[in-house]
Design an enzyme around this catalytic site. Structure first.
Site, PDB file in Angstrom:
ATOM      1  N   HIS A 181     -30.654 -63.902 -21.782  1.00 55.74           N
ATOM      2  CA  HIS A 181     -31.723 -63.272 -21.159  1.00 55.74           C
ATOM      3  C   HIS A 181     -33.244 -64.158 -21.351  1.00 55.74           C
ATOM      4  CE1 HIS A 181     -28.108 -60.424 -21.108  1.00 55.74           C
ATOM      5  NE2 HIS A 181     -28.724 -60.396 -19.087  1.00 55.74           N
ATOM      6  N   GLN A 238     -20.443 -51.708  -9.800  1.00 52.34           N
ATOM      7  CA  GLN A 238     -19.898 -53.036  -9.373  1.00 52.34           C
ATOM      8  C   GLN A 238     -18.771 -52.971 -10.846  1.00 52.34           C
ATOM      9  OE1 GLN A 238     -23.505 -55.241 -10.635  1.00 52.34           O
ATOM     10  NE2 GLN A 238     -23.092 -56.327 -11.650  1.00 52.34           N
ATOM     11  N   LYS A 276     -23.678 -69.045 -16.087  1.00 51.76           N
ATOM     12  CA  LYS A 276     -22.252 -68.593 -16.498  1.00 51.76           C
ATOM     13  C   LYS A 276     -21.767 -67.861 -15.519  1.00 51.76           C
ATOM     14  CE  LYS A 276     -21.738 -64.946 -18.316  1.00 51.76           C
ATOM     15  NZ  LYS A 276     -20.899 -63.759 -19.577  1.00 51.76           N
ATOM     16  N   ASP A 277     -22.280 -66.674 -14.727  1.00 56.93           N
ATOM     17  CA  ASP A 277     -21.958 -66.156 -13.824  1.00 56.93           C
ATOM     18  C   ASP A 277     -22.362 -66.946 -12.218  1.00 56.93           C
ATOM     19  OD1 ASP A 277     -21.702 -63.759 -15.266  1.00 56.93           O
ATOM     20  OD2 ASP A 277     -23.921 -63.625 -15.705  1.00 56.93           O
ATOM     21  N   VAL A 283     -26.585 -70.555 -21.758  1.00 54.57           N
ATOM     22  CA  VAL A 283     -26.856 -70.718 -23.176  1.00 54.57           C
ATOM     23  C   VAL A 283     -25.644 -70.267 -23.747  1.00 54.57           C
ATOM     24  CG1 VAL A 283     -28.651 -69.221 -24.419  1.00 54.57           C
ATOM     25  CG2 VAL A 283     -29.096 -69.779 -22.000  1.00 54.57           C
ATOM     26  N   SER A 304     -22.880 -63.621 -23.903  1.00 59.04           N
ATOM     27  CA  SER A 304     -22.560 -62.728 -22.845  1.00 59.04           C
ATOM     28  C   SER A 304     -23.402 -61.220 -23.177  1.00 59.04           C
ATOM     29  CB  SER A 304     -21.310 -62.465 -22.073  1.00 59.04           C
ATOM     30  OG  SER A 304     -21.023 -61.685 -21.618  1.00 59.04           O
TER      31      SER A 304
HETATM   32  O1  PAF Z   1     -25.429 -60.909 -14.260  1.00 63.63           O
HETATM   33  C1  PAF Z   1     -25.528 -59.243 -13.547  1.00 63.63           C
HETATM   34  O2  PAF Z   1     -26.816 -58.601 -15.851  1.00 63.63           O
HETATM   35  C2  PAF Z   1     -25.631 -58.115 -12.745  1.00 63.63           C
HETATM   36  O3  PAF Z   1     -24.581 -58.257 -11.961  1.00 63.63           O
HETATM   37  C3  PAF Z   1     -26.923 -57.874 -12.010  1.00 63.63           C
HETATM   38  C4  PAF Z   1     -27.308 -59.679 -11.255  1.00 63.63           C
HETATM   39  C5  PAF Z   1     -27.943 -57.522 -13.045  1.00 63.63           C
HETATM   40  C6  PAF Z   1     -26.828 -57.016 -10.922  1.00 63.63           C
HETATM   41  O4  PAF Z   1     -26.229 -55.624 -12.071  1.00 63.63           O
END
Ligand code: PAF
Length: 283
Positions: free
Chosen positions: A34, A61, A149-150, A176, A185
């Site tokens: 981050h 989610q 990564k995602d 990273v 993560s």
């Molecule tokens: O990657 C994440 O941390 C989450 O999926 C996001 C994009 C902030 C949506 O909640």
């Protein structure tokens, strides 16, 4: 740095920020990955613009309630990182500020979600796209920065921006990694030290499969078998593969033939902790 939780306050604070605005949407438990996103966000708007971060563990989610309960939360540490990196605005709302009690509108994508995490986490990407669209509507950022990564998430957000004519430029940032190759993560802190060291097997296994391209091999089943064998050989009992797939990087559909540029991607479990990683096949 301002920290706000209510929608009205968010709008008020945003009105007073310089432009352009970079947004980094997160679910908190911030780590070095981050930090890199925040630095990228700052570079994109330097010297005159502003950087905003959202910290919200988006309940819609999560496909497993126990995963939502166990998701790491560390607001104080997150705020320290944001302060350290010169973030202008942090938005850390409660669920009730963002979702009306009878909220009933979702964003659904119907092609790129058919495989990978979309296939094994039903509803997950509806939740991701819905919150990202809400954040884009609220913040109206010029830029929004997400980790590569995602990979599937990033592809879906780009698709949503294209399909719904949104004005935000979506910027990806390379994965990273920890020193052993494990992709950073927020979930990594839920691994035991032994599992965290062992989890280097994920990236190693994808690389071992990737290297087959140099032998002229192009059958997907051979690549997948190689990766599967490397993933499972010597793995602890609690290790399991959720999926392992080879897909086209544009439409995320399985490929009939492996060629440079194809993506090999996996999700694996150590007990309850789910980790994802991927690699682009290159000669
Ligand atoms: O990657 C994440 O941390 C989450 O999926 C996001 C994009 C902030 C949506 O909640």
């Amino acid at each position: 740095m301002k920290v706000v939780t209510e929608i009205a306050e968010i709008r008020e604070q945003l009105a007073g920020l310089p432009t352009p605005l970079s947004l980094v949407p997160t679910m908190g438990a911030l780590h070095a990955g981050h930090r890199a996103l925040l630095q990228r966000a700052r570079d994109l708007v330097s010297p005159s613009g502003a950087v905003a971060v959202s910290i919200f563990v988006n309940p819609i989610q999560f496909d497993r309630p126990e995963d939502l309960r166990a998701y790491p939360r560390s607001l104080e540490g997150d705020l320290e990182i944001c302060r350290d990196l010169g973030v202008d605005l942090v938005v850390a709302p409660e669920k009730k500020s963002l979702y009306h009690p009878d909220h009933s509108t979702l964003v659904t994508e119907s092609l790129l979600t058919r495989h990978l995490c979309g296939a094994t986490r039903p509803g997950h990407f509806d939740g991701v796209l819905t919150i990202v669209l809400k954040l884009f509507n609220l913040f109206q950022p010029a830029f929004a920065v997400f980790g590569d990564k995602d990979f599937q998430q990033l592809a879906l957000i780009r698709r949503m921006v294209r399909d719904l004519n949104l004005a935000t430029a979506v910027v990806g940032y390379p994965t990273v990694r920890e020193t052993n190759g494990l992709a950073m993560s927020s979930r990594n802190i839920r691994l035991t030290p032994v599992q965290r060291a062992d989890a280097s097997r994920i990236q190693r296994s994808l690389k071992a499969a990737r290297d087959l391209i140099a032998t002229g091999e192009c059958r997907p089943e051979v690549f997948l078998q190689s990766a599967r064998t490397h993933l499972l050989t010597g793995a602890p009992d609690e290790f399991a593969i959720d999926y392992l797939e080879l897909v086209d990087p544009e439409n995320l559909q399985p490929v009939a033939k492996v060629r440079p540029g194809v993506l090999i991607a996996t999700a694996c479990y150590y007990g309850e902790v789910r980790l994802i990683d991927h690699l682009v096949i290159k000669p």
